[in-house]
Scaffold this active site. Structure first.
Site, PDB file in Angstrom:
ATOM      1  CB  THR A  16      -0.935   0.002   1.230  1.00  0.00           C
ATOM      2  OG1 THR A  16      -1.849  -1.090   1.115  1.00  0.00           O
ATOM      3  CG2 THR A  16      -1.721   1.294   1.337  1.00  0.00           C
ATOM      4  CE1 TYR A  29      -3.671   0.017  -1.589  1.00  0.00           C
ATOM      5  CE2 TYR A  29      -5.689   0.838  -0.598  1.00  0.00           C
ATOM      6  CZ  TYR A  29      -4.593  -0.001  -0.563  1.00  0.00           C
ATOM      7  OH  TYR A  29      -4.422  -0.857   0.490  1.00  0.00           O
ATOM      8  CB  SER A  62       2.087  -7.767   1.703  1.00  0.00           C
ATOM      9  OG  SER A  62       0.986  -7.423   2.530  1.00  0.00           O
ATOM     10  CB  THR A  95       0.166  -3.300   6.410  1.00  0.00           C
ATOM     11  OG1 THR A  95      -1.054  -3.169   5.664  1.00  0.00           O
ATOM     12  CG2 THR A  95       0.927  -1.984   6.392  1.00  0.00           C
ATOM     13  CG  ASP A  96      -3.104  -6.922   3.611  1.00  0.00           C
ATOM     14  OD1 ASP A  96      -3.454  -6.100   4.474  1.00  0.00           O
ATOM     15  OD2 ASP A  96      -3.652  -7.027   2.502  1.00  0.00           O
ATOM     16  CE  LYS A 168      -3.601  -4.196   8.057  1.00  0.00           C
ATOM     17  NZ  LYS A 168      -3.535  -4.195   6.570  1.00  0.00           N
ATOM     18  CD  GLU A 285      -9.982 -25.528  27.531  1.00  0.00           C
ATOM     19  OE1 GLU A 285     -11.133 -25.944  27.333  1.00  0.00           O
ATOM     20  OE2 GLU A 285      -9.553 -24.436  27.118  1.00  0.00           O
TER      21      GLU A 285
END
Length: 330
Positions: A16, A29, A62, A95-96, A168, A285
């Site tokens: 981005t 975009y 990404s 950023t992904d 993120k 558990e």
């Protein structure tokens, strides 16, 4: 004067931060349209901070990050780290999947030199693009002596994060990156980069010999779930499965039974949690000792997958060895 400035190598992959507006919607975009060299040149004052050399390793969003790009980045980082003329390395990235790339590069890159990842939540053509400020701060961190020996760092929005914990947390907020378990490792202030503690111990495995990582899938647990997703991954021939479990890495009884059968078939199973914070601990558990599962500790599902891939690529597949790796700092 310029000859005395530190030299930073920039490895650009798109994202981005390199995005340009698209007319499909008011905020639309396309990622990766602007070159890394153009992004660096557009930040006022960077030429007074450091000298820059820029390489365009990829030009993608990404979400399309691949093993091939990871290996290309790692190979270049290794070469640049060995070059006395290079003082630090910046990786421009979307950023992904930034948190996954950061962990992979930190696990395989054995260098004391700063390696800093940077991106943005708004494209370069946005009225209030955050990319230039983030780039300036990332360069500042990469030139800081205190950044040495910390593995890969992630810098956005005045904050410095470590590779193992950063994640993120928002689809749109500028402060999307957080370190939910241990907090950020530092901050960028008007007076420079500030680190909150000395560099921590970390484990480096080195770059695997094969330029492709073993296949590992993630199963997302939810109410009313059956074992079909596990069966599909087993049929696809995965080497490992990460459970993004509810609570402390749990799942419905049929899912746990299918995962236990996968272990008996030679597949490594790691229990992580979809909760977003906190550790998944052994034998709470779930009877991990009996079923042969690995507890992910503080690694979220996406990061647990990356670590497991690196371990398998290095021939570490026994339950005890894998568990030791998840218990060690990265």
């Amino acid at each position: 004067m310029a000859d005395t400035l530190p030299c930073l190598a920039v490895l650009a992959t798109g994202g981005t931060i390199a995005g340009a507006a698209d007319p499909r919607s008011q905020a639309g975009y396309d990622a990766g349209r602007i070159s890394g060299a153009s992004l660096i040149a557009a930040v006022p004052g960077l030429d007074r901070l450091a000298r820059f050399s820029t390489e365009q390793v990829a030009a993608i969003g990404s979400q399309d990050m691949t093993d091939a790009v990871w290996f290309a980045l790692a190979v270049r980082i290794r070469a640049l780290a060995a070059d006395p003329a290079t003082d630090g390395i910046l990786v421009i990235h979307g950023t992904d999947t930034m948190e996954e790339t950061a962990l992979f590069l930190s696990l395989v890159s054995d260098t004391e030199k700063p390696v800093v990842m940077v991106g943005a939540m708004r494209p370069s053509t946005a009225v209030s693009a955050d990319g230039p400020a983030n780039l300036g701060e990332a360069a500042l961190v990469a030139t800081a002596p205190q950044a040495r020996g910390r593995g890969v760092l992630v810098v956005l929005n005045d904050t410095i994060h470590g590779a193992a914990d950063v994640t993120k947390t928002s689809t749109t907020a500028l402060e999307t990156f957080r370190s939910p378990n241990f907090g950020p490792v530092g901050a960028v202030t008007p007076n420079g980069a500030v680190f909150f503690a000395p560099p921590a111990a970390r484990t480096v495995y080195g770059l695997p010999a094969q330029a492709a990582l073993p296949p590992v899938g993630i199963v997302f647990a939810h109410a009313g779930m059956d074992a079909a997703p596990v069966a599909a991954l087993v049929a696809a021939g995965v080497r490992g499965i990460v459970l993004a479990g509810v609570g402390d890495g749990n799942a419905a009884t049929p899912v746990i039974a299918a995962l236990a059968a996968a272990v008996k078939a030679g597949i490594v199973v790691v229990r992580a949690s979809r909760a977003g914070a906190g550790a998944v601990m052994r034998n709470i558990e779930i009877d991990d000792d009996r079923l042969g599962f690995i507890a992910a500790g503080y690694y979220n599902p996406a990061k647990a997958r990356v670590l497991l891939q690196v371990l398998l690529a290095h021939g570490i597949a026994d339950a005890a060895g894998v568990q030791r790796a998840f218990d060690r700092p990265a």
